[in-house]
Structure formats: C-alpha cells, structure tokens
Design an enzyme around this catalytic site. Sequence first.
Site, PDB file in Angstrom:
ATOM      1  N   GLU A  43       0.828  -1.208   0.000  1.00  0.00           N
ATOM      2  CA  GLU A  43       0.000   0.000   0.000  1.00  0.00           C
ATOM      3  C   GLU A  43       0.864   1.261   0.000  1.00  0.00           C
ATOM      4  O   GLU A  43       1.820   1.378   0.760  1.00  0.00           O
ATOM      5  CB  GLU A  43      -0.905  -0.002   1.236  1.00  0.00           C
ATOM      6  CG  GLU A  43      -1.877   1.164   1.286  1.00  0.00           C
ATOM      7  CD  GLU A  43      -2.715   1.182   2.553  1.00  0.00           C
ATOM      8  OE1 GLU A  43      -3.769   1.831   2.545  1.00  0.00           O
ATOM      9  OE2 GLU A  43      -2.317   0.538   3.545  1.00  0.00           O
ATOM     10  N   LYS A 116     -10.101   2.227  -2.208  1.00  0.00           N
ATOM     11  CA  LYS A 116     -10.276   1.679  -0.856  1.00  0.00           C
ATOM     12  C   LYS A 116     -11.620   2.095  -0.264  1.00  0.00           C
ATOM     13  O   LYS A 116     -11.960   3.277  -0.237  1.00  0.00           O
ATOM     14  CB  LYS A 116      -9.125   2.165   0.025  1.00  0.00           C
ATOM     15  CG  LYS A 116      -9.062   1.569   1.419  1.00  0.00           C
ATOM     16  CD  LYS A 116      -7.792   2.033   2.115  1.00  0.00           C
ATOM     17  CE  LYS A 116      -7.617   1.436   3.494  1.00  0.00           C
ATOM     18  NZ  LYS A 116      -6.327   1.833   4.111  1.00  0.00           N
ATOM     19  N   CYS A 153      -5.700  -2.890   2.475  1.00  0.00           N
ATOM     20  CA  CYS A 153      -5.393  -2.765   3.901  1.00  0.00           C
ATOM     21  C   CYS A 153      -6.599  -2.922   4.818  1.00  0.00           C
ATOM     22  O   CYS A 153      -7.035  -4.032   5.076  1.00  0.00           O
ATOM     23  CB  CYS A 153      -4.654  -1.463   4.162  1.00  0.00           C
ATOM     24  SG  CYS A 153      -3.756  -1.451   5.748  1.00  0.00           S
TER      25      CYS A 153
END
Length: 293
Positions: A43, A116, A153
Amino acid sequence: MSKLVIGLVQQACSADRDETVSRTIGGIRKAAAAGASLVVLQELHTGPYFCQTEESTVFDLAESIPGPSTELFGSLARELGLVIVTSLFERRAPGLYHNTAVVLEKDGSIAGKYRKMHIPDDPGYYEKFYFTPGDLGFEPIRTSVGALGVLVCWDQWYPEAARLMTLAGAEMLIYPTAIGWDPSDDREEQTRQLEAWVTIQRSHAVANGTPVVSVNRVGYEASPGGCGMGQKFWGNSFVAGPQGEMISRGGEEEEVVIAEIDRHRTEKVRRIWPFLRDRRIDAYGDIVKRYRD
C-alpha cells in the site's frame, strides 16, 4: 494456465521517492526473474506512510490516474510481460482524493482500479483526513492472469468485502497493506496483533475457497514532526491457499516473497466445502444494518 507464480515486493520506504521507487523496480525485476507473472506491491509504496499525522501539504503528493506512476509501472509491466498491482494516492479532482489500487496489464495498459472502501481513523492512521471512501464497489479486475479481487489494507478485516468480491467472480483476493506496531506495545501485544492480522485473512481464504495474497511494508517510520511514537511496519507478507494453508510467508525485513498457486484448487476445495451453495441468502437481510438494537 493451472500454475501461477506470484511475487510480493515487501520493502521499506523513504522520503526520497526516486530511491524508493528504484528499489521497488528492483524487487519487481527480481520477481520476474523468479518466474512471476503477477507482482503485487504494498500500500502507498512510492513513499512513507504519511497518514500518521494530518497535514494539508501532503495532498501535493497525490497524482492523477493515468499519471506518472501508471506510466512508469505500466512500461515495466510491458517490458517484463507481467501484471502489476500498484497502490497510489489518487488525485481525482481538487479536494477529492482516494487510496487507489491500479492493476497494470502485461501490455502496460490499465486493466482496472479499486478505490479503498473502508477508511480507518485511529492514532497513527488518520486516513479519513486524506481519503474519500471508494465508490467503485467490490468488482474484480479482469486480467490475463485471472479475475483479481483487489482490496486495500483496512478492507482486509471485513468478511463482507471478501465475500462480495468472491460473489462477483474474483479468483483470488489481493490486499496491498501498510500496517505496523505502536513501538510502545509490548511483545505479547505485538504478537497478538500480528497473528490476528494473519488469521483474519486466512479465514477469508477458507470461507471463500480462494487464494489470498497480502503484501505489507517493513521498517520503522518516525511520526512527522515527532508528535507520535512512529510505526514499526511488520512485513510478514504472505500467500495462503483456498483452505487457508500458508504457501509462502515473509519475515520482518525487506524481501521479495515468491509463491506458486494452483488455480484449479479453488474448484476442488469448493466441491468438498460448498459454502457458497449452502449460504442462507434468504436470512441475511439484517447484514445491511449497522447494528441490531
């Protein structure tokens, strides 16, 4: 193509973008030399994890898509003939930014992107200041190496995200990650956190009968301005198979983790563990509620 070799570039990042990217490219080349057809980067891999503090000047680091990073890594994907999963700070419009994974096809083109969805806001992880939640949904990205269920994540803690990617046809789940320890935590607490992180992702592999690929950064990064303890990123990048079996796992230092998966195992596993068949979709309406009071 039954067998697929995957390379995970696990590295430390510095404020020197050129130096950091140069080492990333070296890791990609090493993975390609080991036979990888798919390389996954961690990331926000072009520099330090800047979300330890809230600072408006950091928005200057964001870039457009297409932009400099997609051009650079796209040319590398084309040169080496492999698919690369990148992770970028996207500038979509003035005042509108995302934490975005971009997948580059073997010909260098952009195969797709994922923004995300789950954005944390915790000490040392002040992402809500920087990132607008994603609006592209949980859609796999179709590539020459399969349909990639790319998440990022904090998404990795949510079984709903993994399940929706699977139901949309993802052949594997991929998590570029930046997660570490508060240096003030004792070793027992650090161990609990690390093992929880590994366990939740392996559980996604089991529950969905699909491989999971997770790549995390390493190294200590001080908090900008010295206003915090900083973060010690724990690495431990890994690939798990569709029964949660550990295929390959890195340590806490820089390395390129190589794993080979058998893409036919998903079909075999789902025949003996038919979780998708036995889901009670008629009884899950309350899942869309925040909480049942």
